[in-house]
Write a protein that holds these residues in place. Structure first.
Motif, PDB file in Angstrom:
ATOM      1  N   VAL A  32      11.351 -93.757  22.249  1.00 20.20           N
ATOM      2  CA  VAL A  32      10.418 -92.878  22.967  1.00 20.20           C
ATOM      3  C   VAL A  32       9.179 -93.654  23.389  1.00 20.20           C
ATOM      4  O   VAL A  32       8.728 -93.563  24.543  1.00 20.20           O
ATOM      5  N   PHE A  33       8.623 -94.464  22.493  1.00 20.07           N
ATOM      6  CA  PHE A  33       7.408 -95.206  22.828  1.00 20.07           C
ATOM      7  C   PHE A  33       7.700 -96.355  23.783  1.00 20.07           C
ATOM      8  O   PHE A  33       6.868 -96.669  24.652  1.00 20.07           O
ATOM      9  N   ARG A  35       9.890 -96.253  26.100  1.00 18.97           N
ATOM     10  CA  ARG A  35      10.024 -95.601  27.411  1.00 18.97           C
ATOM     11  C   ARG A  35       8.676 -95.114  27.924  1.00 18.97           C
ATOM     12  O   ARG A  35       8.351 -95.254  29.108  1.00 18.97           O
ATOM     13  N   ARG A  36       7.864 -94.590  27.023  1.00 18.58           N
ATOM     14  CA  ARG A  36       6.558 -94.054  27.432  1.00 18.58           C
ATOM     15  C   ARG A  36       5.666 -95.144  27.997  1.00 18.58           C
ATOM     16  O   ARG A  36       4.962 -94.936  28.996  1.00 18.58           O
ATOM     17  N   PHE A  37       5.671 -96.329  27.345  1.00 14.05           N
ATOM     18  CA  PHE A  37       4.788 -97.425  27.784  1.00 14.05           C
ATOM     19  C   PHE A  37       5.516 -98.448  28.652  1.00 14.05           C
ATOM     20  O   PHE A  37       4.960 -99.505  28.951  1.00 14.05           O
ATOM     21  N   HIS A  38       6.769 -98.141  29.012  1.00 17.36           N
ATOM     22  CA  HIS A  38       7.547 -99.009  29.896  1.00 17.36           C
ATOM     23  C   HIS A  38       7.701-100.417  29.313  1.00 17.36           C
ATOM     24  O   HIS A  38       7.497-101.420  30.004  1.00 17.36           O
ATOM     25  N   HIS A  41       3.461-103.141  25.662  1.00 14.12           N
ATOM     26  CA  HIS A  41       2.242-102.577  26.237  1.00 14.12           C
ATOM     27  C   HIS A  41       1.077-103.549  26.096  1.00 14.12           C
ATOM     28  O   HIS A  41       0.682-103.925  24.988  1.00 14.12           O
ATOM     29  N   GLN A 135       3.359 -95.858  17.450  1.00 13.91           N
ATOM     30  CA  GLN A 135       3.097 -96.302  18.824  1.00 13.91           C
ATOM     31  C   GLN A 135       2.676 -97.769  18.892  1.00 13.91           C
ATOM     32  O   GLN A 135       2.944 -98.471  19.859  1.00 13.91           O
TER      33      GLN A 135
END
Length: 393
Positions: A32-33, A35-38, A41, A135
């Motif tokens: 999930v993280f 994908r969220r931050f591509h 990060h 995260q």
């Protein structure tokens, strides 16, 4: 009766498969993280860590001064850069160490609970599910490695109960690595030392305790120099004068009612703090209490309403439960001193310095809260799902 039978059946199935469920949840959270931050990060301090790592990988150059206090993370990054794996290699390494840290949380909690699966599962679930911990695994920052090392230190500390030399060696190595990860990483080793001192104090033979006290007294000049060295690269008086509760954030600040009395030029870093405290006690107390509230409350102005509500509903009761567990005699005392020491030392450091706008300083000690709170909850509800004690853990 049918409902009770169904509940028991579901409970039995859960306890048969809960390790797989926790592992699956951990993998899902990481995806999930990512994908969220591509992917990896790049955050505010990432540039200086990556530059430091590139210098180490290319020429073995270690930057002096304040950057040397973060040396482990650039060294860790440099390994992946030297291997040619880049940012993805760094994140893969962080994820691997985080997985080991999650395992350490589970096993360490289960040892303290004398084999209880309930407390271990709950502490591990909270560690995995709390977004402000996981995260950081995809951030190019020190936090992921530091959080993992705190968790690994906890796991290693619970193993020394067996008094095997190898377990003591592993604990020493992990504590040294934790101290090198961030400037405040020494607090974990200090907490372990406090647990050791407490254990010596409680022994019938008081001579070792007295010898250690004498040694600390003789070493006090060196300890004072070490404290000054630790504070040398911080500008505490500037933040005190600005009344900052959050670094570089003036909307939440303490304002002095009269001019502050500042230390004279040439005063050492530690002496400056003592001088300021002696001459501005009321102002400093207000400042420290404000930092305490900001640090623990989870009500920072940058957070969304949902974020604040989550913190109030989970962390506030968690602090109370953790405090109760730290006083519970049934839990191995050295572990209680160690875990409580980590939390209190980090809190004291924030009160004397300044907090950040996000959760970077609180996240490393949240595993401590989750472990102690889980032990207290499972003790209170009487949920002691035991198998073989220490060896099975």
């Amino acid at each position: 009766m049918q409902q009770l039978s169904l509940f028991r059946s579901l409970s039995q199935r859960f306890w048969q498969h809960y390790p797989v469920l926790l592992a699956g949840l951990w993998v899902l959270v990481q995806l999930v993280f990512l994908r969220r931050f591509h992917g990896p990060h790049f955050a505010n301090d990432s540039a200086r860590y990556l530059q430091y790592a590139a210098d180490i990988a290319a020429s073995g150059y270690f930057a002096p001064g304040h950057n040397l206090r973060y040396v482990l993370y650039p060294l860790f990054q440099s390994l992946w850069l030297w291997l040619g794996l880049g940012w993805w290699g760094i994140i893969a390494g962080q994820l691997a160490i985080s997985a080991l840290a999650t395992r350490a949380i589970y096993r360490g909690t289960r040892r303290l609970a004398d084999g209880s699966r309930g407390a271990a599962a709950l502490a591990t679930f909270l560690f995995i599910a709390w977004p402000d911990i996981q995260q950081f695994n995809v951030f190019l920052l020190t936090e992921s490695l530091f959080i993992s090392l705190v968790a690994l230190s906890f796991g290693a500390f619970t193993r020394v109960r067996s008094e095997r030399p190898m377990d003591w060696a592993v604990l020493a190595i992990v504590l040294v690595l934790t101290a090198l990860a961030r400037p405040n990483g020494f607090m974990v080793g200090l907490a372990a030392s406090l647990a050791g001192l407490d254990a010596l104090r409680r022994r019938p033979n008081r001579r070792p305790w007295q010898v250690v006290l004498l040694g600390l007294g003789l070493l006090s000049p060196l300890l004072w120099r070490a404290l000054n060295h630790q504070l040398a690269t911080y500008y505490l008086m500037d933040t005190y004068q600005r009344g900052e509760l959050i670094f570089r954030y003036q909307l939440w600040a303490v304002h002095q009612s009269k001019p502050l009395t500042m230390p004279p030029p040439g005063t050492g870093p530690a002496a400056r703090v003592l001088y300021f405290a002696a001459h501005n006690p009321g102002y400093l107390i207000r400042l420290m209490l404000g930092k305490l509230f900001v640090f623990l409350s989870y009500l920072k102005p940058h957070y969304s309403l949902a974020h604040r509500v989550m913190g109030v509903l989970v962390l506030w009761p968690g602090y109370v439960l953790a405090g109760l567990a730290a006083r519970r005699a049934a839990i191995w005392r050295p572990a209680r001193v160690f875990l409580g020491g980590i939390f209190l030392l980090q809190t004291a450091i924030i009160m004397l310095t300044v907090d950040d706008w996000d959760v970077r300083f609180l996240a490393p000690v949240l595993p401590v809260v989750f472990v102690l709170a889980s032990l207290e909850i499972m003790t209170r509800v009487g949920h002691q799902s035991k198998t073989t004690p220490l060896a099975a853990a």
